[in-house]
Design a protein around this motif. Structure first.
Motif, short mmCIF file in Angstrom:
data_model
loop_
_atom_site.label_atom_id
_atom_site.label_comp_id
_atom_site.label_asym_id
_atom_site.label_seq_id
_atom_site.Cartn_x
_atom_site.Cartn_y
_atom_site.Cartn_z
N ASN A 48 0.82 -1.22 0.00
CA ASN A 48 0.00 0.00 0.00
C ASN A 48 0.86 1.27 0.00
OD1 ASN A 48 0.95 0.02 2.59
ND2 ASN A 48 -1.05 -0.36 3.56
N ALA A 49 2.18 1.10 0.01
CA ALA A 49 3.14 2.19 -0.20
C ALA A 49 4.44 1.51 -0.62
CB ALA A 49 3.34 3.01 1.06
N GLU A 50 5.27 2.22 -1.35
CA GLU A 50 6.47 1.58 -1.88
C GLU A 50 7.59 2.61 -1.96
OE1 GLU A 50 7.33 -1.80 -5.28
OE2 GLU A 50 6.07 -0.10 -5.85
N THR A 51 8.81 2.14 -1.70
CA THR A 51 10.01 2.96 -1.89
C THR A 51 10.93 2.23 -2.85
OG1 THR A 51 9.86 3.92 0.33
CG2 THR A 51 11.99 4.03 -0.76
N ILE A 52 11.30 2.91 -3.92
CA ILE A 52 12.17 2.31 -4.93
C ILE A 52 13.33 3.24 -5.23
CG2 ILE A 52 10.27 1.00 -5.99
CD1 ILE A 52 10.26 3.07 -8.25
N CYS A 53 14.31 2.71 -5.94
CA CYS A 53 15.45 3.51 -6.37
C CYS A 53 15.17 4.09 -7.75
CB CYS A 53 16.72 2.65 -6.41
SG CYS A 53 17.18 1.98 -4.80
N SER A 54 15.76 5.22 -8.03
CA SER A 54 15.60 5.86 -9.33
C SER A 54 15.99 4.88 -10.43
CB SER A 54 16.49 7.10 -9.40
OG SER A 54 16.33 7.77 -10.63
N GLY A 55 15.11 4.78 -11.43
CA GLY A 55 15.36 3.85 -12.54
C GLY A 55 14.77 2.48 -12.33
N ALA A 56 14.21 2.22 -11.14
CA ALA A 56 13.57 0.92 -10.86
C ALA A 56 12.10 0.98 -11.24
CB ALA A 56 13.73 0.55 -9.40
N THR A 57 11.44 -0.17 -11.18
CA THR A 57 10.06 -0.31 -11.62
C THR A 57 9.16 -0.60 -10.42
OG1 THR A 57 10.77 -1.13 -13.77
CG2 THR A 57 8.50 -1.60 -13.15
N ALA A 91 -4.44 -4.47 -13.48
CA ALA A 91 -4.39 -5.08 -12.16
C ALA A 91 -3.04 -4.90 -11.48
CB ALA A 91 -4.71 -6.57 -12.27
N THR A 92 -2.09 -4.31 -12.20
CA THR A 92 -0.75 -4.09 -11.64
C THR A 92 -0.23 -2.75 -12.14
OG1 THR A 92 -0.32 -6.47 -11.74
CG2 THR A 92 1.57 -5.04 -11.37
N ILE A 93 0.40 -2.00 -11.24
CA ILE A 93 1.07 -0.76 -11.65
C ILE A 93 2.55 -1.07 -11.74
CG2 ILE A 93 1.51 1.66 -11.11
CD1 ILE A 93 -1.05 1.71 -9.48
N ASN A 94 3.01 -1.22 -12.96
CA ASN A 94 4.43 -1.45 -13.24
C ASN A 94 4.94 -0.29 -14.08
OD1 ASN A 94 3.64 -4.87 -13.51
ND2 ASN A 94 4.96 -4.04 -11.93
N GLN A 95 5.60 0.64 -13.44
CA GLN A 95 6.11 1.81 -14.16
C GLN A 95 7.52 2.11 -13.69
OE1 GLN A 95 3.15 4.95 -13.62
NE2 GLN A 95 1.88 4.09 -15.27
N THR A 96 8.40 2.45 -14.65
CA THR A 96 9.78 2.79 -14.33
C THR A 96 9.85 4.28 -13.99
OG1 THR A 96 10.62 1.06 -15.79
CG2 THR A 96 12.15 2.81 -15.18
N LEU A 97 10.27 4.56 -12.75
CA LEU A 97 10.27 5.93 -12.26
C LEU A 97 11.70 6.41 -12.04
CD1 LEU A 97 7.36 5.75 -9.64
CD2 LEU A 97 7.25 6.09 -12.12
N THR A 98 11.91 7.69 -12.33
CA THR A 98 13.24 8.27 -12.21
C THR A 98 13.17 9.53 -11.36
OG1 THR A 98 13.83 7.43 -14.41
CG2 THR A 98 15.23 9.17 -13.50
N ALA A 99 14.07 9.62 -10.37
CA ALA A 99 14.17 10.85 -9.58
C ALA A 99 14.80 11.93 -10.46
CB ALA A 99 15.00 10.62 -8.33
N THR A 100 14.22 13.13 -10.43
CA THR A 100 14.70 14.21 -11.30
C THR A 100 15.59 15.21 -10.58
OG1 THR A 100 12.65 15.43 -10.87
CG2 THR A 100 12.70 14.02 -12.83
N THR A 101 15.79 15.03 -9.26
CA THR A 101 16.68 15.90 -8.50
C THR A 101 17.56 15.02 -7.62
OG1 THR A 101 15.25 16.17 -6.55
CG2 THR A 101 14.84 17.64 -8.42
N SER A 102 18.38 15.68 -6.80
CA SER A 102 19.26 14.93 -5.90
C SER A 102 18.56 14.56 -4.60
CB SER A 102 20.51 15.77 -5.59
OG SER A 102 20.16 16.99 -4.99
#
Length: 333
Positions: A48-57, A91-102
């Motif tokens: 119900n919440a997620e923490t990922i690294c920049s460039g991960a899905t 049924a699944t949110i699979n998206q590759t996300l990228t942090a845009t700042t430091s």
């Protein structure tokens, strides 16, 4: 008929209205109106919440727990310091996300379940995206002599706070390099053969559990030549010339030789370089003197272990006759 109806189960229910018209006390023929009430699906996100690294899905699975059949899911999203998140359905949110700042950013998904055209209560899932640090090595490569220490400073230049650094290493013709972590690579490396070896460090930066792109630093380790003198000690007469030949026996190519010298009761010895020490030495007293040569081999800027060769210089005696000439009679002494 304006009434708020609620389905009480996970399948459609009905409200059947029998409607009778009346005028002047006379009832008309009743009619029946059936209202079908479809239930509302719910939606649960795992996680119900997620923490990922920049460039991960992202990997958010959506499901219904209240038993309403045929549910589908759609979402909108608001990004902050993140790119790559888009509205969608499934049924699944699979998206590759990228942090845009430091700094960390977020993608806030609002997910709505739908069944038979009826939308259930939306839920919100926040995905935190941590940026990845980079790593810069100074120097980017290094050449050292066998037995010396590496000195590679590691730092982050993209502004991501709290970066740490770890490395693995592959050695070829070198010993002493080990995998480790820290902000500096200080290791004593030794060439194991007669040619230059390498230690290849692969360095990975990490911040908040997120690995940045590794870099490679190659340290070249030049071997040390030895030196052998033939002869390894010499005794000559005053006024004679030394004849000491210098060579390398451990196979290190390109060795050169230089020497310093300390004289005692001797003159003529000087510091120099070459493959032969040929110097004319003179005893300066009536006793033997010495010229002590300290010879250092060098190859590719790396100095091997010096050796010492002592040349002993014996003085030359003179002779005086008294008288300097003589006349005698035959038969006399």
């Amino acid at each position: 008929i304006n009434q708020t109806l609620t389905a009480t189960g996970s399948t459609a229910g009905t409200a059947t209205y029998t409607i009778t018209p009346t005028a002047a006390g006379c009832n008309g023929t009743p009619i029946t109106v059936i209202v079908t009430v479809n239930p509302l699906p719910d939606v649960v996100a795992a996680p119900n919440a997620e923490t990922i690294c920049s460039g991960a899905t992202t990997n958010i699975n959506l499901s219904t727990t209240n038993g309403v059949a045929g549910a589908s899911y759609s979402w909108t999203v608001v990004q902050s310091n993140v790119s790559g998140a888009t509205a969608g359905f499934g049924a699944t949110i699979n998206q590759t996300l990228t942090a845009t700042t430091s700094s960390s950013g977020t993608a806030t998904y609002t997910i709505t379940p739908t069944s038979n055209g009826c939308a259930g209560t939306p839920i919100v899932v926040v995905v935190t995206v941590n940026p990845s640090p980079n790593v810069v090595a100074l120097p980017a490569s290094q050449t050292i002599c066998s037995g010396a220490n590496t000195s590679i400073a590691l730092s982050t230049t993209n502004g991501v706070a709290g970066a740490t650094y770890s490395w693995t290493v592959v050695q070829s013709g070198v010993s002493g390099a080990t995998a480790s972590s820290g902000a500096t690579i200080n290791q004593t490396l030794t060439a194991t053969g007669s040619t230059a070896g390498t230690a290849t460090y692969t360095i990975t930066p990490t911040a908040a559990g997120c690995n940045g792109t590794p870099i490679t630093v190659i340290v070249t380790v030049n071997p040390l030549p030895d030196v052998v003198a033939a002869p390894n000690a010499e005794t000559i007469c005053s006024g004679a010339t030394t004849n000491i030949n210098l060579s390398t026996t451990n196979g290190v190519a390109g060795a050169t030789y230089s020497w310093t010298v300390a004289q005692s009761n001797v003159s003529g010895a000087t510091a120099g370089f070459g493959t032969t020490i040929n110097q004319t030495l003179t005893a300066t007293t009536s006793s033997s003197g010495t010229a002590t040569y300290t010879i250092t081999p060098t190859s590719n800027g790396c100095a091997g272990t010096p050796i010492v060769v002592v040349v002993t210089v014996n003085p030359t005696p003179n002779v005086v006759a008294l008288p300097a000439s003589q006349t005698i009679c035959s038969g006399a002494n």
